[in-house]
Design a protein around this motif. Structure first.
Motif, short mmCIF file in Angstrom:
data_model
loop_
_atom_site.label_atom_id
_atom_site.label_comp_id
_atom_site.label_asym_id
_atom_site.label_seq_id
_atom_site.Cartn_x
_atom_site.Cartn_y
_atom_site.Cartn_z
N VAL A 29 -6.30 0.26 -8.07
CA VAL A 29 -5.65 0.74 -6.95
C VAL A 29 -4.72 1.79 -7.50
N GLU A 30 -3.90 1.65 -8.53
CA GLU A 30 -3.05 2.85 -8.86
C GLU A 30 -3.93 4.07 -9.24
N GLU A 31 -4.93 3.84 -9.98
CA GLU A 31 -5.75 5.05 -10.32
C GLU A 31 -6.31 5.69 -9.22
N PHE A 32 -6.86 5.15 -8.02
CA PHE A 32 -7.33 5.37 -6.94
C PHE A 32 -6.39 6.24 -5.94
N ASN A 33 -5.34 6.00 -6.17
CA ASN A 33 -4.09 6.39 -5.55
C ASN A 33 -3.44 7.63 -6.28
N ILE A 34 -3.94 8.12 -7.31
CA ILE A 34 -3.46 9.20 -7.99
C ILE A 34 -3.73 10.15 -7.21
N GLY A 35 -2.77 11.34 -6.62
CA GLY A 35 -3.16 12.34 -5.60
C GLY A 35 -3.03 12.13 -4.27
N GLY A 36 -2.63 10.67 -3.80
CA GLY A 36 -2.56 10.47 -2.23
C GLY A 36 -2.77 8.90 -2.13
N ILE A 37 -1.83 8.13 -1.64
CA ILE A 37 -2.04 6.75 -1.60
C ILE A 37 -2.96 6.32 -0.58
N ARG A 38 -4.10 5.85 -0.66
CA ARG A 38 -4.94 5.51 0.27
C ARG A 38 -5.27 4.06 0.14
N ALA A 39 -4.70 3.17 -0.42
CA ALA A 39 -5.15 1.55 -0.81
C ALA A 39 -3.80 1.18 -1.10
N ALA A 40 -3.72 -0.37 -0.49
CA ALA A 40 -2.44 -1.17 -1.12
C ALA A 40 -2.97 -2.59 -1.15
N TYR A 41 -2.65 -2.97 -2.55
CA TYR A 41 -2.87 -4.24 -2.86
C TYR A 41 -1.59 -5.13 -2.48
N THR A 42 -2.13 -6.34 -2.36
CA THR A 42 -1.12 -7.49 -1.82
C THR A 42 -1.52 -8.92 -2.54
N PHE A 43 -0.65 -9.47 -3.31
CA PHE A 43 -1.37 -10.83 -3.44
C PHE A 43 -0.44 -12.11 -3.03
N ASP A 44 -0.94 -12.97 -2.63
CA ASP A 44 -0.10 -14.22 -2.42
C ASP A 44 0.10 -15.11 -3.63
N ALA A 45 0.10 -16.31 -3.20
CA ALA A 45 0.62 -17.37 -4.45
C ALA A 45 -0.82 -17.89 -5.06
N GLY A 46 -1.46 -16.79 -5.60
CA GLY A 46 -2.75 -16.79 -6.50
C GLY A 46 -3.27 -15.82 -6.86
N PRO A 47 -4.37 -15.65 -7.62
CA PRO A 47 -4.76 -14.30 -8.32
C PRO A 47 -5.63 -13.36 -7.37
N ASN A 48 -6.13 -13.90 -6.17
CA ASN A 48 -7.05 -13.17 -5.21
C ASN A 48 -6.29 -12.15 -4.52
N ALA A 49 -6.88 -11.06 -4.56
CA ALA A 49 -6.38 -9.65 -4.02
C ALA A 49 -6.81 -9.37 -2.58
N CYS A 50 -5.94 -8.85 -1.95
CA CYS A 50 -5.98 -8.18 -0.67
C CYS A 50 -5.83 -6.69 -0.88
N VAL A 51 -6.88 -6.00 -0.59
CA VAL A 51 -6.32 -4.31 -0.65
C VAL A 51 -6.45 -3.97 1.04
#
Ligand SMILES: Nc1ncnc2c1ncn2[C@@H]1O[C@H](COP(=O)(O)OP(=O)(O)OP(=O)(O)O)[C@@H](O)[C@H]1O
Ligand SMILES: C[C@@](O)(CCOP(=O)(O)OP(=O)(O)O)CC(=O)O
Length: 377
Positions: A295-317
Motif C-alpha cells: 500500500v505504501e508503495e502504491f501510494n507514492i505520488g498520491g494516496i489511493r488506498a488505505a489499510y486497516t487491521f483489527d485484532a488479527g493479521p487480515n487486511a482490509c484495504v
C-alpha cells in the motif's frame, strides 16, 4: 415476520453486514455493559453478512443458538444470555406499561415466559478476526427489535451488550459510536452521522492471511491495554476526538486522501497500543506487513488506498472503485491470491488479472465489497 400479541410465537429474519472501524474501539470502561473508553467510527462491509432468524416462543424453555449448522454451547458464552435477558426485561417493561394504562386498578399483568431460538448463517469465517461477532450480534438485536417493536436506542443497547462493535452494524452511512458518560450506558449509542449520503464508490478489499482463532481475544486484549498501556491513555485523551472529527470532515467532503491518512494512522496506533501492553500483543504477521509495504508503495505520488487491521493479521484495504484494479495489480506482484476470487473480482471490474510467477506471500481469500450500505431489508 409476525409480531407478538400476548403470548403468541413470533419470528423475524434479517441480514446484517459486519463493519470495519476507521477509528478503532479499544478498551472498556465497563466490562459487563460493554461501555467503551473511546468513541469509534465505522462503515459496514456490505457483502460480509450474517443472515439470522429468531423465533421467540412462549413458555419456559432453553434458548438455543445455531451458527452455520453448529449449536453454540451457551454456558460457555454468557453474552447470548445477557442479550436475551435484556430483551425479555424490555418486553416485560412494555407489557407493564400497556397493562397499567388499560387496567386502572394497577394490577400486575400475568408473567409470560419466553425463550429464543436463533439460527444464523454467515458467508465468511466466524471468529477469524473478520468481525463476525459484530454482524452476528447486530443481527440478533435487529431481529429482536422487529419482534418486540423496540426503539432504535433499545436495539442498539442489545447489540452492544452482545459485542461492542456490533452496535455499529445497525445502520448504513458513516456510523459514530459515542462512548457516553453515564454509568448505566444510557448515552452510549451508535448513530448514523450527519455526513451526507453514503459515499457509494468506497470499496473495501479484504485479504485473509489467517482464518484461525486469534491467540488473544479482543476482550482480554482490551483489558490488558487498559491496565498497562500509557499510550492507550494518551490515545483516548488526545488523539481519538480529533480523528473522529477528521473522518467526518473527510467523508462529508469526499476527501479520500484525508480519510486514508487518518484510517492508516489509527490502525497503526491501535497496533502500537497492543505492543505497548504488558505482556505485548502481536496481531499483525509477516503477510500483514507485506501488504502494508504494498500500500505504501502504491501510494507514492498520491494516496489511493488505505489499510486497516483489527485484532488479527487480515487486511482490509479501502479504495475508491476506480482505483481497485490498479491496486489489485500491485498486490499480485507480491501476494498470491486464489484464482477463483480473482475471477469474481475481474468480472465485476471488467478486468483481466495476470498472475505473476511465484509471489512470496499467500492470501487464502480475497473479497471485494461496497461499504456503508448497512442492513438490507
Ligand atoms: N452469525 C452469528 N450469530 C451469532 N453469534 C455469532 C455469529 N458469528 C459469530 N458470533 C459470535 O461471535 C464469536 C466470535 O467473536 P470474536 O470476537 O472471537 O471473533 P470475530 O468477531 O470474528 O473477530 P474480531 O471481533 O476480532 O473482529 C463467535 O464465537 C460467536 O459466539
Ligand atoms: C479491534 C476491534 O475490532 C475491536 C472490536 O472488539 P469487539 O467488539 O469484538 O469486542 P467486545 O466488545 O469485547 O465484543 C476494533 C473495532 O472494531 O472498533
Amino acid at each position: 415476520m409476525s409480531q407478538d400479541d400476548g403470548a403468541a410465537e413470533a419470528e423475524a429474519t434479517v441480514r446484517v453486514p459486519m463493519n470495519i472501524a476507521l477509528v478503532k474501539y479499544w478498551g472498556k470502561r465497563d466490562d459487563l455493559l460493554i461501555l467503551p473508553l473511546n468513541d469509534s467510527i465505522s462503515l459496514t462491509v456490505d457483502r460480509l453478512t450474517a443472515e439470522t432468524t429468531i423465533r421467540m416462543v412462549p413458555g419456559v424453555g432453553k434458548h438455543t443458538v445455531e451458527i452455520n449448522g453448529k449449536s453454540v454451547e451457551l454456558s460457555s458464552n454468557k453474552r447470548y444470555q445477557t442479550v436475551f435477558d435484556e430483551a425479555l426485561r424490555l418486553q416485560r417493561k412494555r407489557k407493564e406499561a400497556e397493562a397499567s394504562s388499560a387496567d386502572s386498578n394497577g394490577n400486575d399483568p400475568p408473567p409470560i415466559f419466553y425463550h429464543f431460538h436463533v439460527t444464523s448463517t454467515t458467508n465468511f469465517p466466524v471468529a477469524a478476526g473478520l468481525a463476525s461477532s459484530a454482524a452476528g450480534f447486530a443481527a440478533i438485536a435487529l431481529a429482536i427489535q422487529r419482534i418486540l417493536r423496540l426503539d432504535d436506542s433499545q436495539a442498539n443497547r442489545l447489540a452492544r451488550i452482545g459485542s461492542g462493535s456490533a452496535c455499529r452494524s445497525m445502520y448504513g452511512g458513516l456510523v459514530h459510536w459515542r462512548k457516553g458518560e453515564m454509568d448505566d450506558g444510557s448515552d452510549c449509542l451508535a448513530v448514523r452521522t450527519e455526513a451526507a449520503a453514503n459515499w457509494e464508490d468506497l470499496y473495501c478489499i479484504i485479504l485473509v492471511f489467517d482464518d484461525g482463532r486469534k491467540k488473544v481475544g479482543s476482550s482480554e486484549g482490551m483489558r490488558r491495554s487498559r491496565e498497562t498501556s500509557q499510550l492507550l491513555k494518551h490515545r483516548i485523551e488526545s488523539i481519538v476526538p480529533q480523528r473522529i472529527q477528521q473522518i467526518q470532515e473527510a467523508y462529508t467532503s469526499r476527501n479520500f486522501e484525508q480519510l486514508a491518512r487518518v484510517i492508516m494512522a489509527d490502525s497503526n496506533q491501535f497496533h502500537a497500543v497492543c505492543m505497548d501492553s504488558t505482556p505485548p500483543i502481536r496481531y499483525l504477521n509477516e503477510a500483514s506487513w507485506q501488504l502494508i509495504d504494498t500500500v505504501e508503495e502504491f501510494n507514492i505520488g498520491g494516496i489511493r488506498a488505505a489499510y486497516t487491521f483489527d485484532a488479527g493479521p487480515n487486511a482490509c484495504v479501502i479504495v475508491q472503485k476506480e482505483n481497485a484494479s490498479q491496486f489489485l495489480k500491485a498486490v499480485l506482484q507480491t501476494i498470491q491470491v486464489p484464482s477463483e476470487d480473482l475471477q469474481v473480482i475481474g468480472k465485476e471490474l471488467a478486468e483481466q488479472f495476470d498472475v505473476p510467477a511465484e509471489p512470496t506471500t499467500k492470501c487464502s481469500k480475497l473479497i471485494m465489497s461496497p461499504m456503508g450500505g448497512g442492513p438490507q431489508e
